[in-house]
Motif scaffolding. Structure first.
Motif, PDB file in Angstrom:
ATOM      1  N   TYR A   6      39.828 -62.818  -1.278  1.00  0.00           N
ATOM      2  CA  TYR A   6      38.097 -63.358  -1.278  1.00  0.00           C
ATOM      3  C   TYR A   6      38.445 -63.295   0.336  1.00  0.00           C
ATOM      4  CZ  TYR A   6      40.353 -66.616  -4.692  1.00  0.00           C
ATOM      5  OH  TYR A   6      41.217 -66.856  -5.987  1.00  0.00           O
ATOM      6  N   VAL A   7      36.532 -63.020   0.832  1.00  0.00           N
ATOM      7  CA  VAL A   7      36.472 -62.382   1.869  1.00  0.00           C
ATOM      8  C   VAL A   7      35.074 -63.449   2.494  1.00  0.00           C
ATOM      9  CG1 VAL A   7      35.249 -60.493   3.135  1.00  0.00           C
ATOM     10  CG2 VAL A   7      36.971 -60.274   1.129  1.00  0.00           C
ATOM     11  N   SER A   8      36.406 -63.913   3.868  1.00  0.00           N
ATOM     12  CA  SER A   8      34.876 -65.150   4.799  1.00  0.00           C
ATOM     13  C   SER A   8      34.016 -64.378   5.688  1.00  0.00           C
ATOM     14  CB  SER A   8      35.703 -65.581   5.319  1.00  0.00           C
ATOM     15  OG  SER A   8      36.444 -66.863   4.621  1.00  0.00           O
ATOM     16  N   ALA A  30      34.122 -52.371  -4.385  1.00  0.00           N
ATOM     17  CA  ALA A  30      34.279 -51.922  -5.998  1.00  0.00           C
ATOM     18  C   ALA A  30      34.813 -50.484  -6.007  1.00  0.00           C
ATOM     19  CB  ALA A  30      33.028 -51.211  -5.991  1.00  0.00           C
ATOM     20  N   ALA A  31      34.861 -50.140  -4.309  1.00  0.00           N
ATOM     21  CA  ALA A  31      35.619 -48.049  -4.828  1.00  0.00           C
ATOM     22  C   ALA A  31      36.828 -48.633  -4.493  1.00  0.00           C
ATOM     23  CB  ALA A  31      35.011 -48.208  -3.668  1.00  0.00           C
ATOM     24  N   ASP A  32      37.810 -49.676  -4.427  1.00  0.00           N
ATOM     25  CA  ASP A  32      38.351 -49.969  -4.946  1.00  0.00           C
ATOM     26  C   ASP A  32      39.341 -50.336  -5.500  1.00  0.00           C
ATOM     27  OD1 ASP A  32      39.237 -49.184  -1.958  1.00  0.00           O
ATOM     28  OD2 ASP A  32      39.741 -51.140  -0.645  1.00  0.00           O
ATOM     29  N   GLY A  33      38.037 -50.713  -6.381  1.00  0.00           N
ATOM     30  CA  GLY A  33      38.419 -51.032  -8.060  1.00  0.00           C
ATOM     31  C   GLY A  33      38.671 -52.520  -8.362  1.00  0.00           C
ATOM     32  N   TYR A  34      37.969 -52.950  -7.486  1.00  0.00           N
ATOM     33  CA  TYR A  34      37.495 -54.666  -7.570  1.00  0.00           C
ATOM     34  C   TYR A  34      36.126 -54.393  -8.343  1.00  0.00           C
ATOM     35  CZ  TYR A  34      41.572 -56.220  -4.140  1.00  0.00           C
ATOM     36  OH  TYR A  34      42.829 -56.074  -4.139  1.00  0.00           O
ATOM     37  N   ILE A  56      33.774 -63.330  -3.718  1.00  0.00           N
ATOM     38  CA  ILE A  56      35.370 -63.284  -4.209  1.00  0.00           C
ATOM     39  C   ILE A  56      35.117 -61.937  -5.062  1.00  0.00           C
ATOM     40  CG2 ILE A  56      36.895 -64.690  -6.435  1.00  0.00           C
ATOM     41  CD1 ILE A  56      34.798 -67.002  -5.600  1.00  0.00           C
ATOM     42  N   PHE A  57      36.347 -61.208  -4.855  1.00  0.00           N
ATOM     43  CA  PHE A  57      36.769 -60.122  -6.098  1.00  0.00           C
ATOM     44  C   PHE A  57      37.602 -59.835  -6.870  1.00  0.00           C
ATOM     45  CE2 PHE A  57      34.224 -59.407  -1.543  1.00  0.00           C
ATOM     46  CZ  PHE A  57      33.208 -58.438  -2.840  1.00  0.00           C
ATOM     47  N   GLU A  58      37.985 -59.784  -7.838  1.00  0.00           N
ATOM     48  CA  GLU A  58      38.707 -59.277  -9.370  1.00  0.00           C
ATOM     49  C   GLU A  58      39.491 -58.331  -9.032  1.00  0.00           C
ATOM     50  OE1 GLU A  58      38.765 -61.688 -12.810  1.00  0.00           O
ATOM     51  OE2 GLU A  58      37.911 -60.201 -13.319  1.00  0.00           O
ATOM     52  N   ILE A  59      40.849 -57.550  -9.243  1.00  0.00           N
ATOM     53  CA  ILE A  59      40.775 -56.563  -9.572  1.00  0.00           C
ATOM     54  C   ILE A  59      42.427 -57.265 -10.681  1.00  0.00           C
ATOM     55  CG2 ILE A  59      42.863 -56.697  -8.401  1.00  0.00           C
ATOM     56  CD1 ILE A  59      41.854 -53.045  -7.578  1.00  0.00           C
TER      57      ILE A  59
END
Length: 65
Positions: A6-8, A30-34, A56-59
């Motif tokens: 989560y990035v605020s 995205a570059a880190d796969g999220y 919100i990012f998911e991996i």
């Protein structure tokens, strides 16, 4: 197993006049796969407008036993 990050971010900072910082954040993850999954307002002004959100990012991760 899925992991979430989560990035605020401050709405005024990210969506200010022609600002594209949100794209930089999404591209970095995205570059880190999220995968970008959406956002949640975490602070709202007296007028009902969001002032701060969590991106919100998911991996997918390997399950540890």
């Amino acid at each position: 197993m899925k992991k979430y990050e989560y990035v605020s971010v401050d709405i005024n900072w990210i969506f200010g006049s022609g600002n594209t910082k949100h794209r930089e954040i999404i591209d970095k993850y995205a570059a880190d796969g999220y995968v970008y999954k959406g956002y949640i307002p975490i602070s709202i002004s007296a007028q009902g407008r969001p002032t701060k959100i969590d991106l919100i990012f998911e991996i997918e991760t390997e399950e540890t036993k």
